[in-house]
Design a protein around this motif. Structure first.
Motif, PDB file in Angstrom:
ATOM      1  N   THR A 519      56.797  14.850  76.714  1.00 12.06           N
ATOM      2  CA  THR A 519      57.356  16.065  77.332  1.00 12.06           C
ATOM      3  C   THR A 519      56.588  16.514  78.568  1.00 12.06           C
ATOM      4  O   THR A 519      56.923  17.539  79.157  1.00 12.06           O
ATOM      5  N   SER A 524      59.291  23.847  81.248  1.00 13.84           N
ATOM      6  CA  SER A 524      58.986  24.521  79.976  1.00 13.84           C
ATOM      7  C   SER A 524      60.233  24.837  79.168  1.00 13.84           C
ATOM      8  O   SER A 524      60.227  24.776  77.938  1.00 13.84           O
ATOM      9  N   VAL A 525      61.352  25.159  79.839  1.00 12.16           N
ATOM     10  CA  VAL A 525      62.595  25.479  79.124  1.00 12.16           C
ATOM     11  C   VAL A 525      63.133  24.235  78.440  1.00 12.16           C
ATOM     12  O   VAL A 525      63.484  24.246  77.247  1.00 12.16           O
ATOM     13  N   GLU A 527      61.430  21.573  77.719  1.00 18.46           N
ATOM     14  CA  GLU A 527      60.474  21.157  76.703  1.00 18.46           C
ATOM     15  C   GLU A 527      60.697  21.935  75.409  1.00 18.46           C
ATOM     16  O   GLU A 527      60.645  21.362  74.312  1.00 18.46           O
ATOM     17  N   LYS A 528      60.991  23.222  75.525  1.00 17.15           N
ATOM     18  CA  LYS A 528      61.208  24.038  74.324  1.00 17.15           C
ATOM     19  C   LYS A 528      62.437  23.568  73.563  1.00 17.15           C
ATOM     20  O   LYS A 528      62.440  23.498  72.333  1.00 17.15           O
ATOM     21  N   GLN A 529      63.500  23.198  74.308  1.00 19.22           N
ATOM     22  CA  GLN A 529      64.719  22.700  73.663  1.00 19.22           C
ATOM     23  C   GLN A 529      64.436  21.375  72.948  1.00 19.22           C
ATOM     24  O   GLN A 529      64.870  21.148  71.817  1.00 19.22           O
ATOM     25  N   GLN A 531      61.539  20.312  71.948  1.00 17.52           N
ATOM     26  CA  GLN A 531      60.555  20.501  70.895  1.00 17.52           C
ATOM     27  C   GLN A 531      61.233  20.758  69.550  1.00 17.52           C
ATOM     28  O   GLN A 531      60.737  20.334  68.503  1.00 17.52           O
ATOM     29  N   GLN A 532      62.389  21.426  69.592  1.00 17.55           N
ATOM     30  CA  GLN A 532      63.121  21.683  68.361  1.00 17.55           C
ATOM     31  C   GLN A 532      63.577  20.377  67.712  1.00 17.55           C
ATOM     32  O   GLN A 532      63.503  20.212  66.493  1.00 17.55           O
ATOM     33  N   GLU A 535      60.456  18.605  66.268  1.00 20.96           N
ATOM     34  CA  GLU A 535      59.976  19.187  65.019  1.00 20.96           C
ATOM     35  C   GLU A 535      60.755  18.638  63.828  1.00 20.96           C
ATOM     36  O   GLU A 535      60.179  18.350  62.768  1.00 20.96           O
ATOM     37  N   THR A 552      50.724  21.176  73.925  1.00 23.77           N
ATOM     38  CA  THR A 552      51.714  20.484  73.093  1.00 23.77           C
ATOM     39  C   THR A 552      51.093  19.914  71.826  1.00 23.77           C
ATOM     40  O   THR A 552      51.817  19.545  70.897  1.00 23.77           O
TER      41      THR A 552
END
Length: 601
Positions: A519, A524-525, A527-529, A531-532, A535, A552
């Motif tokens: 990532t 950052s936006v 990456e957040k999407q 990241q879900q 996970e 991260t």
């Protein structure tokens, strides 16, 4: 092959000798080739006997004129022979052509498939050392040249042997002197042409190598065309390519001028003999040694044979050019496989997901030492981050787990199984890898995701895409899951490619997951999407994350800090910060979440 020449067990047994290489494939089609040889023998014999049939017709016409009999009655047998010979040429040639049509494409495909299969067993080191475009070009050239070499033997060299044999037998019955002269000339001419043309093989090999190099450069430039546009380097790329094109032209000129000099010799020798043969035959006729029919046959046979021999010069040159192309390709492809499965290697059985490095030493062949007696264990189900400056050993650590390289000493074990003792396929089936720049095929989105598990249904592919937060943007593409992604996925954004890679990994569902800067190139936006999706993917797996952005990995169970091939710190994020060592300084020095290039004093 010698004892040191190691190849993978399931790789095709291809020889490094261009002659043995092509013979391997020719023997596979031996029944069809025997049929072609028989048909070509029939066609060649019928062709070379045409002057004999013409002689019989002329003799029959002369006899009819002398006796006053009907020309067609007297020449009936000769005309039938002439017609049958022409019919034989048609039938034999087309029968040969039919077998060729049925055999040629399959034989060429078999050569390309075998070369590709052998190529796939080469190591990561091999592929980073060769242009992809150059390798693809060589596969095409080797397969095509192998076929052309076969056709030169089948349709040029072999028919000449048949024609020469039949013609000399017929000539000996008419004029032993002429037959002897022609036989001696053919022997010397063919041998000299062979020797001289054989020297062209070296030129042709160098020329083929230059062509493949240029093809590789063109593919490289086309692949990076956006770089050329962004830096306004269109002229530079043209000039850069021109240097390599000039290199190819120089090799082409050297090869073609040699061919041209050889043709001068061959055409001149053929011209002299043709004039001499007709003149000699004319003298024998004038001395009463033969009649009009004999003279026409002798002249016809001599002209046909000399023309065929003269054409042979071109065939020899082309043949050795083909052998040169094959030699260039074979020398590139047929090299020892660096990483192969041991005899009797079993499949890796991952039940827990423990990864252990035990006294591992590794250096690249260039002599660059990376690890020296490295020992570390990643516990089952543990999520571990790897940090350190570029060149500290993080990516090498990952590459060794994947067995893209092999250590010179020590053992790398997964669930107490030495990865050198199991098959590479089973190892990589047990590991999902998501790199910083995901590798996508120029195929549909559905095919790219399904690559994680080939037997997955469409519904399973769609479910994986949803979990990776890729389903919505896929539906917005022109053809949905049927949309092509472009070469290396260029039609997708970086975040979209990552989500496809995550969906592919979710579908694969391997017990070990490796993320290599997955990532760091994203905003950052995005990456957040992503990241879900990550996970969800990480749940219940042993996870190794290579990161340049420390934020991260701050939530990882454990962080390994690399420095010049050594693990200098090992612990969780809070523990390492409390320790106040190397990692703590990196954390405090990072700008915008990223590591600096060097550590401050």
């Amino acid at each position: 092959m010698d004892q040191t020449f190691t190849i993978a067990d399931d790789a095709p047994p291809l020889s490094r000798s261009p002659w043995r290489f092509v013979l391997h494939f020719y023997l596979k089609a031996r029944i069809a080739l025997i049929a072609i040889f028989l048909f070509e023998a029939g066609q060649a014999a019928c062709t070379i006997l045409l002057p004999y049939a013409v002689k019989e017709i002329i003799d029959s016409v002369g006899l009819a004129n002398d006796t006053g009999a009907s020309v067609f009655t007297t020449a009936q047998s000769a005309l039938i022979l002439f017609a049958l010979l022409n019919l034989g040429i048609v039938l034999f040639s087309r029968a040969s052509g039919a077998v060729l049509v049925m055999t040629g494409p399959r034989l060429r495909a078999d050569i390309r498939k075998s070369l590709f299969s052998y190529l796939q067993h080469h190591s990561h080191r091999y592929f980073i050392s060769h242009f992809a475009g150059s390798l693809a070009n060589r596969i095409a050239e080797v397969s095509m040249s192998s076929m052309h070499a076969l056709w030169a033997i089948t349709f040029d060299f072999y028919p000449l042997i048949i024609k020469s044999t039949v013609a000399l037998i017929v000539l000996f019955t008419t004029s032993p002197q002429l037959a002897t002269v022609l036989a001696v000339w053919l022997t010397i001419y063919v041998y000299a042409s062979y020797v001289l043309a054989k020297r062209c093989r070296v030129y042709a090999k160098d020329f083929a190598e230059a062509r493949s190099l240029v093809t590789g450069k063109i593919v490289d430039s086309v692949t990076n065309v956006m770089n050329a546009k962004m830096f306004a380097r269109r002229r530079f790329e043209e000039d850069y390519l021109t240097d390599y094109l000039n290199h190819e032209v120089n090799h082409a000129l050297r090869t073609f001028w040699y061919m041209e000099k050889l043709r001068w010799f061959q055409f001149s020798a053929a011209m002299v003999l043709m004039i001499a043969m007709v003149g000699y035959a004319l003298k024998i006729w004038s001395d009463g040694g033969m009649n009009v029919g004999d003279f026409s046959m002798v002249a016809g046979l001599a002209i046909m044979l000399i023309e065929a021999a003269r054409g042979l010069s071109r065939s020899f040159l082309e043949f050795f050019e083909y052998i040169g192309n094959i030699s260039d390709g074979v020398s590139t492809f047929i090299q020892p496989h660096e990483i192969i499965d041991k005899p009797g290697a079993g499949a890796l059985q991952v039940t827990r997901g423990e990864i252990a490095f035990r006294d591992v030493s590794f250096s690249y062949k260039e002599g660059l030492q990376v690890f020296d007696h490295l020992t570390v264990t990643i516990e089952p189900g543990q999520q571990v981050g790897l940090v350190g400056f570029s060149g500290s050993g993080k990516s090498t650590f990952v590459n060794l787990i994947l067995r893209l390289f092999e250590p010179q000493a020590g053992v790398i074990a997964i669930d107490n199984q030495d990865i050198l003792a199991v098959t590479q396929d089973s190892l990589r089936e047990s590991v999902s890898m998501i790199p910083q720049d995901p590798m996508l095929f120029h195929r549909s989105l559905m095919e790219n995701i399904r690559y994680g598990r080939l037997d997955a249904s469409d519904d399973e592919v769609i479910e994986a895409a949803k979990k990776a937060h890729a389903h919505d943007f896929i539906l917005q593409t022109e053809q949905g899951y049927g949309s092509l992604v472009g070469e290396r996925g260029v039609k997708l954004s970086g975040g979209q490619r990552q989500r496809i890679a995550i969906a592919r990994a979710i579908l694969k569902n391997a017990p070990i997951l490796i993320l290599d800067e997955a990532t760091s190139a994203l905003d950052s936006v995005t990456e957040k999407q992503i990241q879900q999706g990550l996970e969800f993917l990480m749940q219940g797996k042993t996870v190794v994350v290579v990161a340049h952005r420390l934020s991260t990995i701050s939530h990882m169970d454990r962080i390994l800090v690399f420095d010049e091939g050594h693990i200098i710190e090992d612990g969780s994020h809070p523990e390492l910060l409390r320790h106040g060592g190397h990692y703590a300084r990196l954390w405090n020095m990072q700008a915008g979440g990223f590591l600096p290039e060097t550590i401050e004093a």
